[in-house]
Design a protein around this motif. Structure first.
Motif, PDB file in Angstrom:
ATOM      1  N   ASP A  61       0.812  -1.218   0.000  1.00 32.94           N
ATOM      2  CA  ASP A  61       0.000   0.000   0.000  1.00 32.94           C
ATOM      3  C   ASP A  61       0.844   1.265   0.000  1.00 32.94           C
ATOM      4  OD1 ASP A  61       1.045  -0.123   2.550  1.00 32.94           O
ATOM      5  OD2 ASP A  61      -0.816   0.425   3.553  1.00 32.94           O
ATOM      6  N   HIS A  62       2.131   1.124  -0.331  1.00 33.45           N
ATOM      7  CA  HIS A  62       3.024   2.282  -0.245  1.00 33.45           C
ATOM      8  C   HIS A  62       4.236   2.112  -1.169  1.00 33.45           C
ATOM      9  CE1 HIS A  62       4.712  -0.695   2.501  1.00 33.45           C
ATOM     10  NE2 HIS A  62       5.868  -0.165   2.181  1.00 33.45           N
ATOM     11  N   ILE A  63       4.944   3.213  -1.325  1.00 29.95           N
ATOM     12  CA  ILE A  63       6.230   3.217  -2.021  1.00 29.95           C
ATOM     13  C   ILE A  63       7.215   3.973  -1.151  1.00 29.95           C
ATOM     14  CG2 ILE A  63       5.386   3.026  -4.384  1.00 29.95           C
ATOM     15  CD1 ILE A  63       5.611   6.079  -4.601  1.00 29.95           C
ATOM     16  N   PHE A  64       8.485   3.821  -1.437  1.00 30.96           N
ATOM     17  CA  PHE A  64       9.527   4.622  -0.802  1.00 30.96           C
ATOM     18  C   PHE A  64      10.168   5.470  -1.886  1.00 30.96           C
ATOM     19  CE2 PHE A  64       9.148   1.419   2.470  1.00 30.96           C
ATOM     20  CZ  PHE A  64       9.378   2.129   3.640  1.00 30.96           C
ATOM     21  N   VAL A  65      10.358   6.746  -1.611  1.00 32.49           N
ATOM     22  CA  VAL A  65      11.053   7.637  -2.534  1.00 32.49           C
ATOM     23  C   VAL A  65      12.128   8.385  -1.769  1.00 32.49           C
ATOM     24  CG1 VAL A  65       9.121   7.920  -4.132  1.00 32.49           C
ATOM     25  CG2 VAL A  65       9.384   9.515  -2.243  1.00 32.49           C
ATOM     26  N   LYS A  66      13.179   8.734  -2.479  1.00 37.06           N
ATOM     27  CA  LYS A  66      14.268   9.471  -1.846  1.00 37.06           C
ATOM     28  C   LYS A  66      13.977  10.961  -1.942  1.00 37.06           C
ATOM     29  CE  LYS A  66      19.171   9.765  -1.384  1.00 37.06           C
ATOM     30  NZ  LYS A  66      20.451   9.161  -1.634  1.00 37.06           N
ATOM     31  N   THR A  67      13.831  11.593  -0.797  1.00 36.13           N
ATOM     32  CA  THR A  67      13.633  13.047  -0.720  1.00 36.13           C
ATOM     33  C   THR A  67      14.783  13.595   0.111  1.00 36.13           C
ATOM     34  OG1 THR A  67      12.212  12.898   1.230  1.00 36.13           O
ATOM     35  CG2 THR A  67      11.117  12.858  -0.886  1.00 36.13           C
ATOM     36  N   GLY A  68      15.678  14.303  -0.546  1.00 37.85           N
ATOM     37  CA  GLY A  68      16.890  14.756   0.143  1.00 37.85           C
ATOM     38  C   GLY A  68      17.729  13.545   0.484  1.00 37.85           C
ATOM     39  N   SER A  69      18.057  13.370   1.773  1.00 35.43           N
ATOM     40  CA  SER A  69      18.857  12.224   2.201  1.00 35.43           C
ATOM     41  C   SER A  69      18.010  11.169   2.900  1.00 35.43           C
ATOM     42  CB  SER A  69      19.966  12.702   3.144  1.00 35.43           C
ATOM     43  OG  SER A  69      19.379  13.299   4.289  1.00 35.43           O
ATOM     44  N   VAL A  70      16.688  11.307   2.804  1.00 33.86           N
ATOM     45  CA  VAL A  70      15.774  10.409   3.504  1.00 33.86           C
ATOM     46  C   VAL A  70      14.998   9.553   2.508  1.00 33.86           C
ATOM     47  CG1 VAL A  70      13.746  10.330   5.016  1.00 33.86           C
ATOM     48  CG2 VAL A  70      15.486  12.073   5.374  1.00 33.86           C
ATOM     49  N   LYS A  72      11.689   8.197   2.090  1.00 31.46           N
ATOM     50  CA  LYS A  72      10.394   8.520   2.674  1.00 31.46           C
ATOM     51  C   LYS A  72       9.330   7.532   2.224  1.00 31.46           C
ATOM     52  CE  LYS A  72       7.443  11.268   4.745  1.00 31.46           C
ATOM     53  NZ  LYS A  72       7.241  11.112   6.121  1.00 31.46           N
ATOM     54  N   LYS A  73       8.595   6.980   3.186  1.00 30.62           N
ATOM     55  CA  LYS A  73       7.488   6.086   2.875  1.00 30.62           C
ATOM     56  C   LYS A  73       6.257   6.944   2.576  1.00 30.62           C
ATOM     57  CE  LYS A  73       4.587   2.512   4.953  1.00 30.62           C
ATOM     58  NZ  LYS A  73       4.391   1.684   6.172  1.00 30.62           N
ATOM     59  N   ILE A  74       5.642   6.689   1.410  1.00 28.16           N
ATOM     60  CA  ILE A  74       4.428   7.412   1.036  1.00 28.16           C
ATOM     61  C   ILE A  74       3.343   6.382   0.756  1.00 28.16           C
ATOM     62  CG2 ILE A  74       3.367   9.000  -0.605  1.00 28.16           C
ATOM     63  CD1 ILE A  74       6.117  10.249  -1.006  1.00 28.16           C
ATOM     64  N   VAL A  75       2.261   6.467   1.504  1.00 29.85           N
ATOM     65  CA  VAL A  75       1.134   5.549   1.359  1.00 29.85           C
ATOM     66  C   VAL A  75       0.308   5.998   0.159  1.00 29.85           C
ATOM     67  CG1 VAL A  75      -0.943   4.646   2.501  1.00 29.85           C
ATOM     68  CG2 VAL A  75       1.126   5.106   3.841  1.00 29.85           C
ATOM     69  N   TYR A  76      -0.064   5.046  -0.700  1.00 26.55           N
ATOM     70  CA  TYR A  76      -0.827   5.370  -1.909  1.00 26.55           C
ATOM     71  C   TYR A  76      -2.089   6.178  -1.597  1.00 26.55           C
ATOM     72  CZ  TYR A  76       2.026   1.956  -4.454  1.00 26.55           C
ATOM     73  OH  TYR A  76       3.067   1.260  -5.026  1.00 26.55           O
ATOM     74  N   ASP A  77      -2.805   5.806  -0.543  1.00 23.20           N
ATOM     75  CA  ASP A  77      -4.041   6.515  -0.187  1.00 23.20           C
ATOM     76  C   ASP A  77      -3.819   7.994   0.097  1.00 23.20           C
ATOM     77  OD1 ASP A  77      -5.922   4.576  -0.539  1.00 23.20           O
ATOM     78  OD2 ASP A  77      -5.975   3.944   1.561  1.00 23.20           O
ATOM     79  N   ILE A  99       9.363  16.279  -2.699  1.00 19.72           N
ATOM     80  CA  ILE A  99      10.137  16.405  -3.935  1.00 19.72           C
ATOM     81  C   ILE A  99      11.114  15.233  -3.981  1.00 19.72           C
ATOM     82  CG2 ILE A  99      11.680  17.844  -5.307  1.00 19.72           C
ATOM     83  CD1 ILE A  99       8.977  19.155  -4.867  1.00 19.72           C
ATOM     84  N   ALA A 100      10.953  14.388  -5.001  1.00 18.94           N
ATOM     85  CA  ALA A 100      11.781  13.191  -5.116  1.00 18.94           C
ATOM     86  C   ALA A 100      12.609  13.259  -6.392  1.00 18.94           C
ATOM     87  CB  ALA A 100      10.896  11.949  -5.127  1.00 18.94           C
ATOM     88  N   TYR A 101      13.854  12.819  -6.286  1.00 17.39           N
ATOM     89  CA  TYR A 101      14.752  12.790  -7.435  1.00 17.39           C
ATOM     90  C   TYR A 101      14.542  11.471  -8.171  1.00 17.39           C
ATOM     91  CZ  TYR A 101      19.004  13.013 -10.230  1.00 17.39           C
ATOM     92  OH  TYR A 101      19.892  13.034 -11.268  1.00 17.39           O
ATOM     93  N   LEU A 102      13.641  11.485  -9.157  1.00 12.05           N
ATOM     94  CA  LEU A 102      13.378  10.321  -9.984  1.00 12.05           C
ATOM     95  C   LEU A 102      12.635  10.767 -11.229  1.00 12.05           C
ATOM     96  CD1 LEU A 102      10.169   8.594  -9.224  1.00 12.05           C
ATOM     97  CD2 LEU A 102      11.141   9.694  -7.244  1.00 12.05           C
ATOM     98  N   THR A 103      12.560   9.884 -12.187  1.00 13.13           N
ATOM     99  CA  THR A 103      11.871  10.252 -13.416  1.00 13.13           C
ATOM    100  C   THR A 103      10.369  10.088 -13.226  1.00 13.13           C
ATOM    101  OG1 THR A 103      11.889   8.036 -14.374  1.00 13.13           O
ATOM    102  CG2 THR A 103      13.816   9.447 -14.808  1.00 13.13           C
ATOM    103  N   PHE A 104       9.632  10.890 -13.958  1.00 14.02           N
ATOM    104  CA  PHE A 104       8.176  10.821 -13.908  1.00 14.02           C
ATOM    105  C   PHE A 104       7.708   9.449 -14.380  1.00 14.02           C
ATOM    106  CE2 PHE A 104       3.881  12.555 -15.246  1.00 14.02           C
ATOM    107  CZ  PHE A 104       3.485  12.895 -13.962  1.00 14.02           C
TER     108      PHE A 104
END
Length: 167
Positions: A61-70, A72-77, A99-104
Motif C-alpha cells: 500500500d506504499h512506495i519509498f522515494v528518496k527526498t533529500g537524504s531520507v 520517505k514512505k508514502i502511502v498510496y491513499d 520532492i523526489a529525485y526520480l523520473t516521472f
C-alpha cells in the motif's frame, strides 16, 4: 523472443496479421495490426497495465522515494496527485509536497494501475481524490490540474465511470 530464458511481456505490432498465432504462442500480451486505431492501442495498453497490476505483491500500500537524504514512505491513499518537475517529481499528499529525485516515468510505472491516471504529460492524479471538473481542469482540493486536450474524452470517461447524472 524464443531464445530468451525469461522473455518480457510485450505487445507486438505489425502489418502482417498472418503472424498473430505465432505471436500468441510466444505468450505475448497482445498483437496489434497496422494501421492501429487509438481505441485499439488503448485497449492493449490497458491490458498490459492490468497484467502488471495483477502481479504486484498483495497488500502493498506504499512506495519509498528518496527526498533529500531520507527514504520517505508514502502511502498510496495519501497521494492526491504528482507533477513532473524536470529531473524531479513533486508528490502532493494530504499533508505536504514531497520532492523526489526520480523520473516521472519510473514513478508512474510503480503506481497501482486502476487507482492512478496520467491526465497530462506532467500530471498523474489519484482518481478517487477528484473533487470536481471545470472545463479542461481537474480540481483536487484547492489544486487545479490541467487535462490533456488530446486524451480528454478518455480521461473523463475513466474519472466519471458512468456516474455522471444529467438531464
Amino acid at each position: 523472443m524464443k531464445s530468451l530464458r525469461n522473455p518480457p511481456q510485450v505487445i507486438l505490432t505489425t502489418a502482417y496479421p498472418q503472424y498473430a498465432l505465432d505471436g500468441f504462442e510466444l505468450d505475448v500480451l497482445d498483437y496489434l495490426v497496422k494501421p492501429i486505431s487509438f481505441q485499439r492501442f488503448l485497449k492493449a495498453a490497458e491490458k498490459a497495465r492490468a497484467w502488471y497490476a495483477a502481479r504486484q505483491p498483495e497488500g502493498v500500500d506504499h512506495i519509498f522515494v528518496k527526498t533529500g537524504s531520507v527514504l520517505k514512505k508514502i502511502v498510496y491513499d495519501d497521494i492526491l496527485f504528482a507533477e513532473a518537475l524536470e529531473n524531479y517529481v513533486a508528490i502532493h499528499t494530504k499533508d505536504r509536497k514531497h520532492i523526489a529525485y526520480l523520473t516521472f516515468r519510473s514513478f508512474e510505472d510503480n503506481l497501482p494501475a486502476g487507482r492512478f491516471l496520467k491526465v497530462h504529460k506532467s500530471y498523474i492524479i489519484q482518481v478517487s481524490k477528484v473533487d470536481g471538473i471545470q472545463g479542461n481542469d481537474i480540481l483536487i482540493g484547492e489544486n487545479v490540474i490541467p487535462v490533456s486536450r488530446t486524451h480528454r474524452e478518455e480521461i473523463m470517461r475513466r474519472i466519471l465511470q458512468g456516474r455522471f447524472l444529467k438531464r
